[in-house]
Design an enzyme around this catalytic site. Structure first.
Site, short mmCIF file in Angstrom:
data_model
loop_
_atom_site.label_atom_id
_atom_site.label_comp_id
_atom_site.label_asym_id
_atom_site.label_seq_id
_atom_site.Cartn_x
_atom_site.Cartn_y
_atom_site.Cartn_z
N GLY A 1 -3.15 -5.20 12.36
CA GLY A 1 -4.49 -4.59 13.14
C GLY A 1 -4.15 -3.55 14.11
O GLY A 1 -5.14 -2.74 14.10
N GLU B 1 -4.77 -0.95 11.63
CA GLU B 1 -6.11 -0.87 11.33
C GLU B 1 -6.95 -0.09 12.50
O GLU B 1 -8.00 0.55 12.15
CB GLU B 1 -6.60 -2.20 10.79
CG GLU B 1 -5.97 -2.64 9.53
CD GLU B 1 -6.35 -4.02 9.19
OE1 GLU B 1 -6.25 -5.06 10.18
OE2 GLU B 1 -7.09 -4.41 8.19
N ALA C 1 -2.78 -8.49 15.26
CA ALA C 1 -3.73 -9.47 15.76
C ALA C 1 -2.80 -10.30 16.52
O ALA C 1 -1.58 -10.50 16.47
CB ALA C 1 -4.47 -10.33 14.54
N GLU D 1 0.37 -8.18 6.69
CA GLU D 1 -0.14 -9.43 6.77
C GLU D 1 0.21 -10.54 5.15
O GLU D 1 0.11 -11.68 5.55
CB GLU D 1 -2.03 -9.30 6.53
CG GLU D 1 -2.59 -8.71 7.79
CD GLU D 1 -2.17 -7.26 8.31
OE1 GLU D 1 -1.45 -6.38 7.48
OE2 GLU D 1 -2.82 -6.69 9.14
#
Ligand code: NAD
Length: 703
Positions: free
Chosen positions: A103, A106, A62, A126
């Protein structure tokens, strides 16, 4: 700029992420990904899609600058992107090289296949920002790695090399050589063998004795997590993956993620993350300022600091010429350096061969001529202007033109030190913290005449040594020690008000400080401050510098090294034991100074000590000594044991609300006995509070 490129190689579409430096998944890139998947699906010539990164790797995850802004929730968010990929009729293959984190991982987990090569860095970090992977990471990774291995990665946030995972179902193929070629080959085999798109969400996750397993995980994690809620939330999310259908698990993950996102701990950790990135930017020094090469360094003084500084430099591979005045001092310094490395040898973080290599980088000397060709000198001699004068005059004579001359002084005026040379533009402060080889903080002190390229070079050197560098202007004690002075005085004032050292230390440790101020005093040695106060009293006979710790020192109580200070210590132990003799000394001192003891609550202790820091921090900001409030936070977090989950004193003030802080400071200032020098509310604090702003909003006087 387009954030992805779309190229067709035969019947394979290659979608390349192009968002330097780490392909963070900001809104434009997310939009481009959704468009690319649609384009591939509507192109009848395309049979499969390869998703690949560029630059540093696949994707670092992110874009945390988007957190809390409208961009974070604008369509498409990361979940939308993952659904678009997962629902793609044509198989999508993630080609993983370099960083694949958060991310980014992911995203790869939502693809139908994953291929990789050695050297990729795989992580869901995270938790380090007080969060959990919020885009299916806690649901999909366990379905590939199993609950235990996935949980370990998610709770620790640590990075795993791709080659360690090569035999796991995380990767459908693992190759050597060129990643794109390998991924294209794999894509063709998928097309040729008509392999159906495979969705991780459809894989079963079976955890034998799930209830017992997750209870054990909760207990273990709880014991290690301290005040942080994120690690336990990670366990809950993985437990949901094991016990609920996929979509219900995703929903649970989202709830937990949102809860963490709103937690003060995560806000603080994200603040620290961004503060570290901001600190290296100097407002009036362009990022492309040419640097001076640093290939060889001189260190003057092989005492406590000179030894630690030398270790920091040789650990970074830089040769050091270490200068002392006497052979005994040099021998002692070298012996201490060797001894300090022993624990690394014992812990096997260093082996004999690399130690020998590092030690070989040191050239000990008693002769200034050996410093002729160094690119930088760091002075760490006694804290006396006279000694600094001798050293800097000597350096000015011998060290080559263009070399940087740095002082490690804690309090002395750097501009005066610079004036001892004919090249004040080359002089800078490099204020290390003790032990210098361990502590991450480096205050880079900018003198009135320090050249911009000298400053930029010092910031780069800090990075080379793995330090967090913060720029400070010249003032007594720079950022950290100047604030510390107020904090220490507040702690002593509390003794006069009626508190005891243990009460003050306990309240501040409960707040989260690594160690209370009186324990720190005993550790550092009370005699250092005593000597300073005696010197100041001699220099300014009209002023009163005395303090109750003078009485302790007069009784030979210098702290841990004499077995007694604010506490007493049993032989060989660092465990502080409250001592009735100290209570008596404090009570007598109080009486002598005319104070009457009253009840002091833990809340008052924290308020006085922390608000003293904040009020001085506001002055430092206002005077432009610090460039930004987050720099002050970094100083306190990395040099003074401030708890990271509170984000630093200035962030803590912002979170508390500056109106409340300002009111409390005004209240304390109005109390009898409050020193106006400490408690007069900083003009900046009062102004920001009145305007409903925060320290983070303050951008400083335009320099
Ligand atoms: P120290 O007494 O342990 O070491 C000083 C060393 O300098 C001694 O080995 C001494 O022999 C040598 N020395 C003295 N005069 C010299 C000269 N003219 N030429 C060469 N060597 C000389 O002191 P320290 O604690 O290492 O402090 C050094 C400097 O670092 C001081 O300015 C101090 O304020 C600063 N500092 C200290 C700390 C700390 O926690 N100790 C932290 C940050 C900064």
């Amino acid at each position: 700029m387009n954030k992805v490129t779309f190229e067709v190689h035969g019947d394979v579409a290659v979608v390349k992420l192009e968002n330097p430096p780490v392909n963070s998944l900001g809104l434009e890139l997310r939009q481009a990904l959704v468009d690319s998947v649609e384009r591939a699906n509507s192109d009848s010539g395309v049979k499969a899609v390869v998703l690949i990164g560029s630059g540093a790797g696949f994707s670092g995850g992110a874009d945390i600058r988007e957190f809390g802004t409208p961009k974070a929730t604008t369509y498409p968010n990361l979940q939308h992107v993952l659904h678009a990929i997962e629902d793609s009729a044509k198989p999508v293959i993630a080609a993983i090289g370099g960083v694949c984190m958060g991310g980014g991982l992911e995203l790869a987990l939502a693809c139908h296949f994953r291929v990789s090569v050695p050297g990729a860095k795989i992580a869901l970090p995270e938790v380090k920002l007080g969060l959990l992977p919020g885009a299916g990471g806690t649901q999909r990774l366990p379905r590939l790695l199993g609950a235990e291995a996935a949980l370990n990665m998610i709770v620790s946030g640590s990075t795993v090399a791709s080659e360690k995972l090569r035999a796991t179902p995380l990767f459908d193929a693992f190759g050597d050589g060129d990643l794109l070629e390998f991924a294209l080959g794999f894509a063709r085999s998928v097309i040729g063998e008509a392999k159906a798109a495979k969705r991780v969400r459809d894989l079963p996750l079976v955890v034998p004795n799930a209830e017992a397993f997750f209870q054990f995980a909760r207990n273990t994690v709880k014991a290690l997590a301290g005040p942080y809620p994120a690690p336990l939330a990670c366990v809950e999310a993985v437990a949901a993956a094991a016990t609920k259908p996929f979509d219900a698990g995703l929903k649970r993950e989202r709830e937990l993620f949102v809860g963490l996102m709103l937690s003060p701990e995560s806000a603080a950790l994200r603040h620290v993350f961004q503060a570290e990135r901001a600190a290296s930017r100097i407002l009036d020094v362009p990022e492309d300022t040419p640097l001076r090469p640093i290939r060889k360094v001189g260190v003057i003084g092989a005492g406590t600091m000179g030894g630690g500084i030398t270790m920091s430099l040789i650990n970074a591979g830089l040769p050091v010429v270490l200068l002392e005045t006497k052979q005994e001092a040099l021998d002692r310094g070298l012996a201490t350096i060797q001894r300090n490395y022993q624990s690394a040898l014992r812990k096997r973080t260093l082996n004999e061969a690399s130690l020998a290599q590092r030690l070989a980088l040191i050239t000990p000397t008693l002769d200034y001529a050996a410093l002729r060709d160094v690119d930088l000198v760091i002075e760490a001699v006694f804290e006396s202007m006279d000694v600094k004068r001798q050293v800097f005059q000597a350096l000015d004579e011998v060290v080559k033109k263009g070399a940087i001359l740095a002082s490690n002084t804690s309090y002395l005026n750097l501009d005066q030190i610079a004036s001892f040379t004919r090249r004040p533009e080359d002089v800078i402060g490099l204020h290390f913290f003790s032990p210098a080889n361990v502590m991450r903080l480096l205050e880079v002190v900018r003198g009135a005449k320090t050249a911009k390229d000298v400053l930029a070079t010092a910031m780069r050197l800090a990075k080379t040594m793995g330090k967090v560098a913060v720029v400070s202007g010249v003032c007594d004690g720079f950022i950290g020690n100047r604030m510390l002075g107020r904090y220490a005085t507040a702690a002593h004032d509390l003794l006069m008000a009626g508190a005891l050292p243990l009460e003050v230390d306990s309240a501040l440790q409960e707040f989260g400080m690594a160690m209370g101020p009186f324990r720190v005093g005993d550790l550092a040695g009370l005699d250092i401050g005593w000597a300073t106060r005696k010197r100041l009293s001699a220099e300014h006979p009209d002023k009163d510098f005395s303090n109750v710790s003078d009485v302790l020192c007069e009784a030979g109580r210098f702290g841990q090294k004499t077995g007694a200070g604010w506490y007493r210590y049993e032989a060989g132990s660092r465990n502080p034991i409250p001592d009735p003799a100290v209570t008596q000394i404090i009570e007598e001192y109080r009486r002598k100074k005319g104070f009457t003891a009253r009840q002091v609550s833990p809340t008052e202790i924290v308020e006085r000590c922390i608000y003293a820091l904040i009020n001085e921090g506001a002055r430092i900001l206002e005077e432009g000594i610090a460039q930004r409030s987050s720099d002050i936070d970094l100083v306190y977090l990395n040099g003074y044991g401030f708890p990271p989950y509170r984000g630093g004193p200035m962030f803590y003030a912002d979170q508390t609300g500056l109106q409340d802080v300002a009111r409390a400071v005004e209240r304390i200032a109005a109390q009898p006995g409050s020193d106006p020098a400490a408690w007069k509310p900083a003009a900046l604090l009062t102004r920001l509070a009145r305007q409903g702003q925060t320290f983070s909003d303050y951008k400083g006087s335009a320099k």
